[in-house]
Design a protein around this motif. Structure first.
Motif, PDB file in Angstrom:
ATOM      1  N   UNK A  91       9.233 -11.161 -16.744  1.00 31.51           N
ATOM      2  CA  UNK A  91       8.150 -12.124 -16.940  1.00 31.51           C
ATOM      3  C   UNK A  91       8.593 -13.562 -16.712  1.00 31.51           C
ATOM      4  N   UNK A  92       9.896 -13.800 -16.593  1.00 32.27           N
ATOM      5  CA  UNK A  92      10.399 -15.155 -16.455  1.00 32.27           C
ATOM      6  C   UNK A  92      10.098 -15.754 -15.090  1.00 32.27           C
ATOM      7  N   UNK A  93       9.866 -17.072 -15.059  1.00 37.32           N
ATOM      8  CA  UNK A  93       9.459 -17.737 -13.817  1.00 37.32           C
ATOM      9  C   UNK A  93      10.557 -18.629 -13.249  1.00 37.32           C
ATOM     10  N   UNK A  94      11.784 -18.510 -13.765  1.00 34.49           N
ATOM     11  CA  UNK A  94      12.873 -19.352 -13.290  1.00 34.49           C
ATOM     12  C   UNK A  94      14.194 -18.745 -13.740  1.00 34.49           C
ATOM     13  N   UNK A  95      15.272 -19.158 -13.109  1.00 34.66           N
ATOM     14  CA  UNK A  95      16.607 -18.835 -13.589  1.00 34.66           C
ATOM     15  C   UNK A  95      17.047 -19.891 -14.595  1.00 34.66           C
ATOM     16  N   UNK A  96      17.950 -19.503 -15.506  1.00 35.59           N
ATOM     17  CA  UNK A  96      18.550 -20.483 -16.393  1.00 35.59           C
ATOM     18  C   UNK A  96      20.066 -20.339 -16.343  1.00 35.59           C
ATOM     19  N   UNK A  97      20.762 -21.221 -17.037  1.00 37.54           N
ATOM     20  CA  UNK A  97      22.222 -21.257 -16.958  1.00 37.54           C
ATOM     21  C   UNK A  97      22.857 -19.989 -17.501  1.00 37.54           C
ATOM     22  N   UNK A  98      22.241 -19.374 -18.523  1.00 38.35           N
ATOM     23  CA  UNK A  98      22.783 -18.136 -19.078  1.00 38.35           C
ATOM     24  C   UNK A  98      22.705 -17.005 -18.058  1.00 38.35           C
ATOM     25  N   UNK A  99      21.597 -16.899 -17.340  1.00 38.47           N
ATOM     26  CA  UNK A  99      21.469 -15.876 -16.301  1.00 38.47           C
ATOM     27  C   UNK A  99      22.510 -16.086 -15.205  1.00 38.47           C
TER      28      UNK A  99
END
Length: 265
Positions: A144-152
């Motif tokens: 459902x996420x719409x972006x990557x983040x630093x943890x990913x």
């Protein structure tokens, strides 16, 4: 959580693809929160305002905490990459702007090892294209996420282990809003926009263009067939971000591709 739309890390999955096609699988986890808003009898309006302000305050504090945690992880990612001489670039665009086609041609012409972290809500389509082009890739499916983040990205780096002195591309989820807010630890942010999207995008999505180190104007081979003013796009992008470079290319035909390679070098 995304501070713009409230999306969460609902079902993040990692899949590693190398040139030989072998895969490794990672597993994600997510957290959901449900908030109920109750009303008291009697002085309804007063209670409603107090509860709304309380929720807004708590939401703001949560957003600040989430972004602060992300920024700390991004610093760690940037240090890890820098110690290994890896040049990392965050590619952001709306869906269909041509990021993956740009990467396919770049892999063939870069003259140094290239690896890719691919971000999409679902499928391995883009990571498989990258592998066929000759580079190793990790697919991050955000659910459902719409972006990557630093943890990913941190988890993807552990799986991918890019070579020293190489180029790492992080192809973000197609979205002109949320990716602009999240530092991934990259060295440069690249915004890709195609001429089929319209020349009004910098003013519609100013945060994205304000964050960009370079704007790649893709699919210029289609300019004779669409209503698009490259001068307007350049003018508006530089109105928001005076230092940003706008680079017109066609990833499909290779037109002006040498200028892109020169910027990379």
């Amino acid at each position: 959580m995304c501070s713009t739309c409230g999306c969460g890390e609902a079902d993040v999955r990692l899949t590693t693809l190398d040139q030989e096609g072998s895969t490794g699988h990672g597993h994600g986890h997510g957290h959901g929160h449900v908030h109920e808003h109750a009303h008291a009898d009697g002085d309804h309006d007063h209670v409603h305002v107090e509860r709304d302000e309380e929720l807004r305050t708590h939401t703001l504090e949560l957003e600040v905490a989430v972004l602060a945690k992300n920024d700390g992880l991004a610093v760690r990612n940037r240090r890890w990459l820098g110690e290994r001489g890896i040049v990392s670039l965050n590619l952001m665009s709306s869906p269909g702007a041509g990021k993956t086609t740009l990467l396919e041609r770049t892999i063939a012409a870069a003259g140094r090892p290239v690896s890719v972290i691919e971000g999409d809500q679902e499928t391995l389509f883009d990571a498989e294209r990258i592998r066929r082009a000759g580079a190793r890739a990790v697919q991050v499916n955000t659910g459902a996420g719409c972006h990557l983040d630093a943890a990913m990205v941190s988890r993807a780096l552990e799986e991918l282990q890019p070579e020293r002195d190489s180029i790492l591309f992080i192809e973000n989820v197609g979205n002109l809003v949320c990716p602009a807010l999240f530092d991934l630890g990259e060295k440069r942010k690249v915004v890709v926009i195609s001429v089929t999207e319209g020349d009004d995008k910098p003013l519609k999505y100013p945060h994205m263009f304000a964050a960009a180190d370079i704007v790649v104007l893709n699919k210029t081979d289609l300019l004779p067939y669409v209503d698009f003013d490259p001068d307007r796009l350049t003018r508006d992008a530089q109105l928001i971000n005076p230092d940003v470079q706008v680079l017109p290319i066609s990833a499909k035909t290779g037109d002006n591709f040498d200028a892109w390679l020169e910027w990379l070098s």
